[in-house]
Design a protein around this motif. Structure first.
Motif, PDB file in Angstrom:
ATOM      1  N   LYS A   9       0.832  -1.206   0.000  1.00  0.00           N
ATOM      2  CA  LYS A   9       0.000   0.000   0.000  1.00  0.00           C
ATOM      3  C   LYS A   9       0.865   1.254   0.000  1.00  0.00           C
ATOM      4  N   TYR A  10       1.948   1.206   0.772  1.00  0.00           N
ATOM      5  CA  TYR A  10       2.838   2.362   0.803  1.00  0.00           C
ATOM      6  C   TYR A  10       3.491   2.579  -0.564  1.00  0.00           C
ATOM      7  N   GLN A  11       3.946   1.479  -1.178  1.00  0.00           N
ATOM      8  CA  GLN A  11       4.549   1.599  -2.508  1.00  0.00           C
ATOM      9  C   GLN A  11       3.544   2.129  -3.526  1.00  0.00           C
ATOM     10  N   GLN A  12       2.317   1.626  -3.421  1.00  0.00           N
ATOM     11  CA  GLN A  12       1.280   2.110  -4.327  1.00  0.00           C
ATOM     12  C   GLN A  12       1.037   3.601  -4.127  1.00  0.00           C
ATOM     13  N   SER A  13       0.973   4.036  -2.867  1.00  0.00           N
ATOM     14  CA  SER A  13       0.767   5.445  -2.576  1.00  0.00           C
ATOM     15  C   SER A  13       1.907   6.294  -3.120  1.00  0.00           C
ATOM     16  N   GLN A  14       3.140   5.819  -2.921  1.00  0.00           N
ATOM     17  CA  GLN A  14       4.288   6.561  -3.416  1.00  0.00           C
ATOM     18  C   GLN A  14       4.260   6.672  -4.935  1.00  0.00           C
ATOM     19  N   ARG A  15       3.893   5.575  -5.591  1.00  0.00           N
ATOM     20  CA  ARG A  15       3.849   5.607  -7.058  1.00  0.00           C
ATOM     21  C   ARG A  15       2.736   6.520  -7.554  1.00  0.00           C
ATOM     22  N   GLU A  16       1.605   6.520  -6.852  1.00  0.00           N
ATOM     23  CA  GLU A  16       0.522   7.422  -7.238  1.00  0.00           C
ATOM     24  C   GLU A  16       0.940   8.873  -7.079  1.00  0.00           C
ATOM     25  N   GLN A  17       1.643   9.167  -5.980  1.00  0.00           N
ATOM     26  CA  GLN A  17       2.123  10.531  -5.785  1.00  0.00           C
ATOM     27  C   GLN A  17       3.142  10.913  -6.850  1.00  0.00           C
ATOM     28  N   HIS A  18       4.025   9.971  -7.161  1.00  0.00           N
ATOM     29  CA  HIS A  18       5.023  10.248  -8.202  1.00  0.00           C
ATOM     30  C   HIS A  18       4.343  10.476  -9.546  1.00  0.00           C
ATOM     31  N   LEU A  19       3.324   9.665  -9.831  1.00  0.00           N
ATOM     32  CA  LEU A  19       2.593   9.821 -11.081  1.00  0.00           C
ATOM     33  C   LEU A  19       1.893  11.169 -11.134  1.00  0.00           C
ATOM     34  N   GLN A  20       1.257  11.560 -10.020  1.00  0.00           N
ATOM     35  CA  GLN A  20       0.590  12.854  -9.995  1.00  0.00           C
ATOM     36  C   GLN A  20       1.589  13.994 -10.129  1.00  0.00           C
TER      37      GLN A  20
ATOM     38  N   THR B  64       1.528  16.883 -12.900  1.00  0.00           N
ATOM     39  CA  THR B  64       1.667  18.318 -12.621  1.00  0.00           C
ATOM     40  C   THR B  64       2.812  18.915 -13.421  1.00  0.00           C
ATOM     41  N   ASP B  65       3.911  18.146 -13.511  1.00  0.00           N
ATOM     42  CA  ASP B  65       5.050  18.623 -14.289  1.00  0.00           C
ATOM     43  C   ASP B  65       4.678  18.792 -15.762  1.00  0.00           C
ATOM     44  N   VAL B  66       3.877  17.857 -16.284  1.00  0.00           N
ATOM     45  CA  VAL B  66       3.434  17.966 -17.681  1.00  0.00           C
ATOM     46  C   VAL B  66       2.603  19.231 -17.869  1.00  0.00           C
ATOM     47  N   ASP B  67       1.677  19.495 -16.928  1.00  0.00           N
ATOM     48  CA  ASP B  67       0.845  20.699 -17.023  1.00  0.00           C
ATOM     49  C   ASP B  67       1.701  21.958 -16.991  1.00  0.00           C
ATOM     50  N   ASN B  68       2.680  21.971 -16.072  1.00  0.00           N
ATOM     51  CA  ASN B  68       3.543  23.148 -15.968  1.00  0.00           C
ATOM     52  C   ASN B  68       4.363  23.352 -17.233  1.00  0.00           C
ATOM     53  N   ALA B  69       4.873  22.241 -17.783  1.00  0.00           N
ATOM     54  CA  ALA B  69       5.667  22.352 -19.013  1.00  0.00           C
ATOM     55  C   ALA B  69       4.814  22.833 -20.175  1.00  0.00           C
ATOM     56  N   MET B  70       3.553  22.399 -20.223  1.00  0.00           N
ATOM     57  CA  MET B  70       2.674  22.840 -21.307  1.00  0.00           C
ATOM     58  C   MET B  70       2.402  24.336 -21.201  1.00  0.00           C
TER      59      MET B  70
ATOM     60  N   LEU C 271     -10.191  16.487 -20.616  1.00  0.00           N
ATOM     61  CA  LEU C 271     -10.843  15.179 -20.587  1.00  0.00           C
ATOM     62  C   LEU C 271     -10.128  14.144 -21.450  1.00  0.00           C
ATOM     63  N   VAL C 272      -8.827  14.180 -21.489  1.00  0.00           N
ATOM     64  CA  VAL C 272      -8.016  13.152 -22.130  1.00  0.00           C
ATOM     65  C   VAL C 272      -6.955  12.706 -21.137  1.00  0.00           C
ATOM     66  N   ARG C 273      -6.307  11.604 -21.436  1.00  0.00           N
ATOM     67  CA  ARG C 273      -5.259  11.112 -20.550  1.00  0.00           C
ATOM     68  C   ARG C 273      -4.060  12.065 -20.549  1.00  0.00           C
ATOM     69  N   PRO C 274      -3.379  12.180 -19.398  1.00  0.00           N
ATOM     70  CA  PRO C 274      -2.191  13.047 -19.358  1.00  0.00           C
ATOM     71  C   PRO C 274      -1.142  12.649 -20.388  1.00  0.00           C
ATOM     72  N   SER C 275      -1.066  11.346 -20.718  1.00  0.00           N
ATOM     73  CA  SER C 275      -0.081  10.907 -21.711  1.00  0.00           C
ATOM     74  C   SER C 275      -0.359  11.519 -23.076  1.00  0.00           C
ATOM     75  N   ASP C 276      -1.646  11.749 -23.380  1.00  0.00           N
ATOM     76  CA  ASP C 276      -1.976  12.389 -24.658  1.00  0.00           C
ATOM     77  C   ASP C 276      -1.465  13.828 -24.683  1.00  0.00           C
ATOM     78  N   ASN C 277      -1.641  14.532 -23.570  1.00  0.00           N
ATOM     79  CA  ASN C 277      -1.114  15.898 -23.504  1.00  0.00           C
ATOM     80  C   ASN C 277       0.409  15.910 -23.531  1.00  0.00           C
ATOM     81  N   LEU C 278       1.017  14.891 -22.880  1.00  0.00           N
ATOM     82  CA  LEU C 278       2.478  14.794 -22.911  1.00  0.00           C
ATOM     83  C   LEU C 278       2.962  14.557 -24.339  1.00  0.00           C
ATOM     84  N   ARG C 279       2.210  13.721 -25.070  1.00  0.00           N
ATOM     85  CA  ARG C 279       2.570  13.475 -26.473  1.00  0.00           C
ATOM     86  C   ARG C 279       2.487  14.768 -27.282  1.00  0.00           C
ATOM     87  N   ARG C 280       1.460  15.571 -26.995  1.00  0.00           N
ATOM     88  CA  ARG C 280       1.336  16.859 -27.680  1.00  0.00           C
ATOM     89  C   ARG C 280       2.524  17.771 -27.335  1.00  0.00           C
ATOM     90  N   LEU C 281       2.943  17.720 -26.061  1.00  0.00           N
ATOM     91  CA  LEU C 281       4.068  18.541 -25.644  1.00  0.00           C
ATOM     92  C   LEU C 281       5.343  18.126 -26.375  1.00  0.00           C
TER      93      LEU C 281
END
Length: 633
Positions: free
Chosen positions: A510-521, A525-531, A541-551
């Motif tokens: 559970k701790y590892q899952q929480s850490q990975r979720e935080q890292h993913l979030q 956030t980093d993707v949003d800031n870079a955009m 309303l699309v996956r963050p990976s789609d926006n990252l691909r656009r970036l």
């Protein structure tokens, strides 16, 4: 959210030639940071010791900084460094920064020489240590940027003599705690960032002397407790990606991002200024507290544990325009008896909604409605609706109702479809539906039938036999009476050890899952800031990976453009080089021709001189010869 969403991991990746996005937002002048060479490096000997110190001086400036130090190298073992000209004891520059430099330890000599500094930028200089008296002479500093370094701790009282300080950035460091009364000497602080550190706890007295703080970034830390309501002057705050369980909202807050925490309780006094509240990815089970925030415009409650939402919850919200409730456990949605007249966007995707016809009046006021991935059977929308975007896929539609729906809703409004249908379902109007006279009764009967079959199967396998259960209980009672005298038996030490190990493994997972979720979030956030940093439009309303691909596509096109521009400039430079070579060759030929002409001219002058002498000799001879003189007359 402006300044609140300015710092990111991708900023680190691309920060080689651009100033941090946070500082760009804080500087309303809009100047770009231009790197210029500005350092002359010499040796200087401290008059009080025999140590030979390096001397760094600034001789160039740009529109933002009137002093730029370049190629500075200070390690933690460096004995000292002197800044400024030796012959000048007081430097008047007010805006200082470093470029292409490594300053692992900040000495006090910097501000000893530059006592009038108002803006000091030490972003990304690999700073690890700040000596206790580094800012003793920083009484005039208004803006201090220490982000993107590796500072692990702050000395006690490091900012005590900085009464003019208004903006402080310590984001992207390795801070785990804040010293007590660290801000007791900064009463004018308005903007503060500790984002992307390792803070675990902030004491309630930390900001008791800071009465003007308006913007606060604490996202991406490990905070388990922080009472925001103790900062009544706060206007914008970001505590996302932490471990908070309780959220206390200040009375003057306008924008708050508390997403990606473990919040299950929201407290605070009435706030008539709060406009944007982001609480996605938390553990909220009720929203009865919403009535305290009547001026909300944007409310994001997606990825929580909500089961019921009614118009009673939004009775006092007179300005709400965007409501996000996706990925909850909603089984009931009723906004019809008192529709939210200002609501434009409603997102209830990925829930367990079955009957939503009571929301007809509310749906008709919306511009965007997202209903996909539920269990909705029928839907009613009035002909005079205002919908521009509508999603309906992955539901349990009744075919007749679906046909009636498409009479009132244009297909151009609908932006999704079903690809594959279950058995006994038909594909109509791009969606899966089922024909029945009484849709809900039909599905209820089917559900009861499935439950009955499952129960019979369990009984056949002996899993639900009443006699077996009674017999098992009686046998267990007899065994306990015989061996334990009615006292509970102790479990096997081996099984207890296995159970303890399993519980430990579950906690670790559970701790590892929480850490990975935080890292993913954090990465999201980093993707949003870079955009935002590179001005790439974010698709909703699309996956963050789609926006990252656009970036990445934008950055690749930008790189291609720059490479093409560089190639063109190189070609132009080569052409100019060929022209210079041609001109040099032509010039050399002309110089050779000129030299030849000069030789000829010299020869002509010599010949002319000889002829002139000869003529004079002949004239003299003629004058001496009287008969010849008579003849020539």
């Amino acid at each position: 959210m402006g300044w609140l969403r300015s710092l990111s991991l991708l900023s680190v990746l691309f920060a080689g030639s651009v100033v941090t996005a946070q500082q760009q937002n804080w500087n309303s002048s809009g100047y770009q940071h231009h790197q210029q060479t500005a350092t002359s490096k010499n040796s200087w000997q401290d008059s009080n010791s025999a140590t030979l110190w390096e001397r760094y001086s600034c001789k160039e400036s740009n529109p933002v900084y009137d002093c730029v130090f370049c190629d500075v190298s200070i390690t933690r073992n460096t004995s000292g460094a002197y800044f400024g000209e030796v012959e000048i004891t007081h430097n008047s520059q007010k805006n200082l920064t470093f470029k292409n430099s490594v300053v692992r330890k900040l000495p006090e000599t910097l501000l000893r020489s530059f006592g009038e500094v108002e803006l000091l930028d030490l972003t990304a200089v690999q700073l690890e240590e700040i000596v206790p008296n580094a800012f003793t002479n920083g009484i005039n500093i208004r803006e201090l940027y220490l982000g993107f370094n590796d500072i692990r701790e702050l000395p006690q009282g490091v900012f005590h003599n900085m009464s003019s300080l208004t903006k402080l950035a310590l984001d992207q460091n390795s801070l785990q705690r804040l010293p007590r009364d660290i801000f007791s000497g900064t009463p004018n602080l308005t903007d503060l960032s500790f984002a992307n550190n390792k803070l675990q706890l902030i004491d309630d007295n930390t900001f008791q002397n800071v009465n003007n703080l308006q913007h606060l970034l604490l996202n991406s830390n490990n905070l388990t407790h922080f009472d925001l309501s103790l900062i009544p002057s706060l206007i914008e705050g970001n505590v996302s990606s932490n471990l908070l369980t309780t959220l206390a909202i200040p009375v003057n807050l306008v924008v708050l991002d508390a997403s990606h925490n473990r919040i299950n309780t929201v407290t605070g006094s009435n706030n008539t200024k709060l406009q944007e509240l982001f609480l996605q990815h938390n553990n909220l089970t009720n929203i009865t507290w919403l009535h305290r925030y009547s001026e909300l415009v944007v409310l994001d409650l997606s990825y929580n544990e909500l089961e019921r939402v009614t118009d009673h919850h939004f009775k006092n919200l007179c300005r709400l325009e965007r409501l996000y409730l996706s990925n909850n456990r909603l089984v009931a949605l009723n906004l019809n008896s008192s529709p939210i007249g200002t609501l434009k966007i409603l997102d209830v995707r990925h829930n367990h909604l079955l009957h939503v016809e009571r929301n007809k009046d509310q749906f008709s006021t919306l511009a965007q409605l997202y209903l996909d991935h539920n269990s909705i059977v029928t839907l009613k929308i009035s002909p005079n609706h205002k919908l521009q975007n509508l999603t309906l896929s992955h539901n349990d539609w009744d075919c007749k109702n679906l046909e009636q729906l498409f009479q009132n809703v244009s297909e151009s409004v609908i932006n999704d479809s079903d690809q594959y249908c279950k058995e006994n379902y038909q594909h109509r109007q791009s969606f899966c539906c089922k024909e029945s006279d009484k849709p809900y009764l039909d599905r209820l009967i089917h559900h009861i039938s499935l439950a009955s079959v499952a129960e019979k199967l369990q009984r056949a396998e002996g899993r639900c036999s009443a006699s077996d259960a009674l017999s098992g209980v009686q046998n267990l009672t007899n065994f306990m009476t015989q061996h334990g005298g009615g006292v509970l038996l102790q479990s096997s030490p081996q099984r207890q050890a296995e159970l303890n190990q399993l519980q430990f493994d579950v906690k670790q997972l559970k701790y590892q899952q929480s850490q990975r979720e935080q890292h993913l979030q954090s990465m999201h956030t980093d993707v949003d800031n870079a955009m935002r940093r590179y001005r790439v439009t974010k698709v909703g309303l699309v996956r963050p990976s789609d926006n990252l691909r656009r970036l990445f596509e934008h950055l690749n096109s930008r790189r291609t453009f720059k490479e093409g521009e560089t190639t063109n400039r190189l070609s132009e430079a080569n052409r100019k080089k060929h022209e210079v070579t041609s001109f040099e060759k032509e010039n050399k030929d002309l110089e050779t021709l000129l030299a030849a002409k000069r030789v000829i001219l010299f020869k002509i002058k010599n010949d002319t001189k000889g002829l002139t002498t000869r003529v004079k000799q002949l004239e003299a001879k003629k004058n001496n010869n009287a008969p010849a003189r008579q003849i020539t007359k």
